[in-house]
Scaffold this active site. Structure first.
Site, PDB file in Angstrom:
ATOM      1  N   HIS A 178       0.772  -1.269  -0.027  1.00  0.00           N
ATOM      2  CA  HIS A 178       0.156   0.141  -0.011  1.00  0.00           C
ATOM      3  C   HIS A 178       0.964   1.182  -0.121  1.00  0.00           C
ATOM      4  O   HIS A 178       1.863   1.536   0.730  1.00  0.00           O
ATOM      5  CB  HIS A 178      -0.841  -0.024   1.306  1.00  0.00           C
ATOM      6  N   ASP A 225     -15.440   2.526   7.421  1.00  0.00           N
ATOM      7  CA  ASP A 225     -14.576   3.369   7.095  1.00  0.00           C
ATOM      8  C   ASP A 225     -15.041   4.733   5.962  1.00  0.00           C
ATOM      9  O   ASP A 225     -14.870   5.737   6.327  1.00  0.00           O
ATOM     10  CB  ASP A 225     -13.240   2.943   6.093  1.00  0.00           C
ATOM     11  N   ARG A 242     -14.918  12.683   8.990  1.00  0.00           N
ATOM     12  CA  ARG A 242     -13.596  13.215   9.123  1.00  0.00           C
ATOM     13  C   ARG A 242     -13.416  14.438   8.273  1.00  0.00           C
ATOM     14  O   ARG A 242     -12.740  15.468   8.694  1.00  0.00           O
ATOM     15  CB  ARG A 242     -12.573  12.165   9.269  1.00  0.00           C
ATOM     16  N   SER A 260      -8.033   3.772   9.070  1.00  0.00           N
ATOM     17  CA  SER A 260      -8.664   3.888   7.876  1.00  0.00           C
ATOM     18  C   SER A 260      -7.955   2.803   6.890  1.00  0.00           C
ATOM     19  O   SER A 260      -8.491   2.180   6.302  1.00  0.00           O
ATOM     20  CB  SER A 260      -8.568   5.072   7.483  1.00  0.00           C
ATOM     21  N   LYS A 281      -9.131  -1.443   5.351  1.00  0.00           N
ATOM     22  CA  LYS A 281      -9.322  -1.644   4.171  1.00  0.00           C
ATOM     23  C   LYS A 281      -8.443  -2.649   3.486  1.00  0.00           C
ATOM     24  O   LYS A 281      -8.739  -3.665   2.721  1.00  0.00           O
ATOM     25  CB  LYS A 281      -9.318  -0.417   3.263  1.00  0.00           C
TER      26      LYS A 281
HETATM   27  N1  URA Z   1      -5.882   7.020   3.124  1.00  0.00           N
HETATM   28  C1  URA Z   1      -6.933   6.385   3.644  1.00  0.00           C
HETATM   29  O1  URA Z   1      -7.390   5.406   2.980  1.00  0.00           O
HETATM   30  N2  URA Z   1      -7.561   6.962   4.729  1.00  0.00           N
HETATM   31  C2  URA Z   1      -7.131   8.227   5.359  1.00  0.00           C
HETATM   32  O2  URA Z   1      -7.461   8.387   6.333  1.00  0.00           O
HETATM   33  C3  URA Z   1      -5.962   8.885   4.779  1.00  0.00           C
HETATM   34  C4  URA Z   1      -5.449   8.148   3.539  1.00  0.00           C
END
Ligand code: URA
Length: 440
Positions: A82, A161, A168, A183, A187
């Site tokens: 990632h 999320d 947020r 977050s 995922k």
């Molecule tokens: N990328 C994400 O997936 N979540 C965040 O909170 C910030 C960057």
């Protein structure tokens, strides 16, 4: 549990229990928590932070708000990479086939570009016919047949999320390290991974410009991943200028294909080197190779022997794309585009680049999204020729901008020109591609 009690506990600097965090996440998804209560807790977390145990509990609660893929029938360890995102950051397209060719199963669930950063899904869609909207069944089928598959986030993956991110965004609490960690990790872990390698970028084109904050994020991600039972490492890498040469979807795919075809230039070498290092770490962490050195050797063999390109071709075929782009990457180019040379107005050395501004300028001519609903023109883009430390004559090209006539080319070229700082003296130092490895 009452939301008010949980909010007060965090507001007063306490450490939330696993049960309190689970109650919050379930309440947000189920509608028992009002948006104003959830927002109050998010602000309390923003102000007071979270311990590693809290971050792990929040990640787990968000992960379990949706489906987790069960890939146990696939006979290879699952690993992924990632990146926190940047400009010209295209390594996923090289890493996934490389790691798959070296024996790792790569279930890559990726995102789209927004603002100055690009997204893997948009890049893949520059290949005619390529489908990223797979069902979970199709995704598993491609994984089984090819060793890697690429798709977008589905409504079933970490639905908490989506809801929390929207709150947020509306309450200025995005830039909280614990909230970012939960977050990202909720995922990523939904793909049922055994290992995860993170590319945390720092510099003018990164989500976190400041190196100290980026390092703190990388450490928190690594601690949380490992405490969730996933072997996790992070590289802190440079994003103080576009990565490689191409910025723009079709151009970026072409750059990756050129690298997999063995055509590497000085400009594209950082993409090749970073892809090799990240893929090798996925292979080593998965236990497919005995050591990092052996993993690097496996990955380089897969790249130089053409196995990665063949995996990429199989994936393009399996996901509905035109595999002929692998033999003739020039097919991706649109020869009707206007070419604008972006010139340096003075002689000197490139000492700095506002990479985010380069990304925004490409987005302004259609290469990215200013708003989430914008359509992308996959063909347009910028080829960054000048790098930090290069010496230029007055009028020499910083790079070439490709766009449609009348699409704001002059303004975009001026923005890119202004994004490059050219001085009489060379920079004190040229930024290192990999700044630090953060392991547990
Ligand atoms: N990328 C994400 O997936 N979540 C965040 O909170 C910030 C960057």
């Amino acid at each position: 549990m009452r939301p008010q009690d949980i909010i007060r506990h965090k507001r007063d600097g306490g450490e939330l229990s696993r049960e309190e965090i689970a109650s919050f996440v379930q309440g947000v998804v189920g509608g028992e928590w009002a948006d104003y209560q959830a927002s109050a807790l998010l602000m309390a977390v923003y102000l007071n932070g979270m311990t590693t145990a809290e971050m792990e509990a929040l990640t787990q609660a968000m992960l379990h708000s949706g489906e987790i893929l069960d890939l146990s029938h696939i006979n290879a360890p699952e690993a992924d990479k990632h990146s926190t995102g940047g400009v010209g950051d295209k390594t996923s397209l090289v890493i996934a086939p490389l790691a798959a060719a070296a024996g790792v199963c790569v279930p890559m669930i990726s995102g789209r570009g927004l603002g100055h950063t690009g997204g893997t899904l948009d890049k893949l869609e520059a290949i005619p016919g390529y489908r990223v909207g797979l069902s979970l069944r199709e995704f598993e089928d491609v994984l089984q047949r090819v060793g890697f598959a690429m798709m977008g986030q589905t409504a079933e993956i970490a639905p908490a999320d989506k809801k929390l991110y929207a709150l947020r965004d509306a309450t200025e609490t995005v830039e909280s390290i614990p909230l970012i960690v939960a977050s990202i990790m909720s995922k990523k872990l939904a793909a049922g991974l055994g290992a995860l390698v993170l590319d945390v970028k720092t510099g003018s084109g990164a989500f976190m410009h400041d190196e100290g904050r980026a390092r703190a994020l990388a450490r928190a991600l690594v601690r949380t991943g490992n405490s969730c039972g996933v072997k996790t490492e992070a590289l802190l890498t440079d994003m103080s200028q576009p990565l490689g040469v191409a910025v723009g979807n079709a151009f970026e795919v072409r750059e990756c294909l050129d690298i997999m075809r063995g055509e590497v230039t000085d400009g594209t070498r950082p993409v090749r080197d970073l892809s090799v290092e990240l893929a090798a770490r996925m292979v080593a962490l998965s236990g497919v190779a005995d050591s990092l050195e052996a993993a690097r050797a496996d990955v380089v063999r897969a790249l130089e022997g053409g196995a990665a390109l063949e995996r990429f071709r199989s994936n393009v075929e399996a996901q509905g794309g035109d595999p002929r782009v692998c033999d003739d990457p020039g097919k991706l180019e649109d020869w009707t585009l206007e070419e604008v040379k972006v010139e340096s107005v003075r002689a000197g050395f490139v000492t700095a680049v506002d990479a985010a501004e380069v990304g925004r300028a490409v987005a302004s001519v259609g290469g990215g999204r200013v708003r989430i609903e914008d359509r992308i023109d996959p063909a347009v883009g910028f080829l960054a020729r000048a790098k930090i430390g290069d010496e230029l004559k007055a009028g020499e090209a910083l790079g070439l901008l490709y766009c449609r006539g009348e699409s704001g080319a002059v303004e975009a070229a001026a923005r890119i020109r202004a994004a490059y700082t050219v001085r009489d003296e060379p920079p004190m130092r040229v930024p290192e591609l990999i700044k630090e490895v953060i392991a547990q």
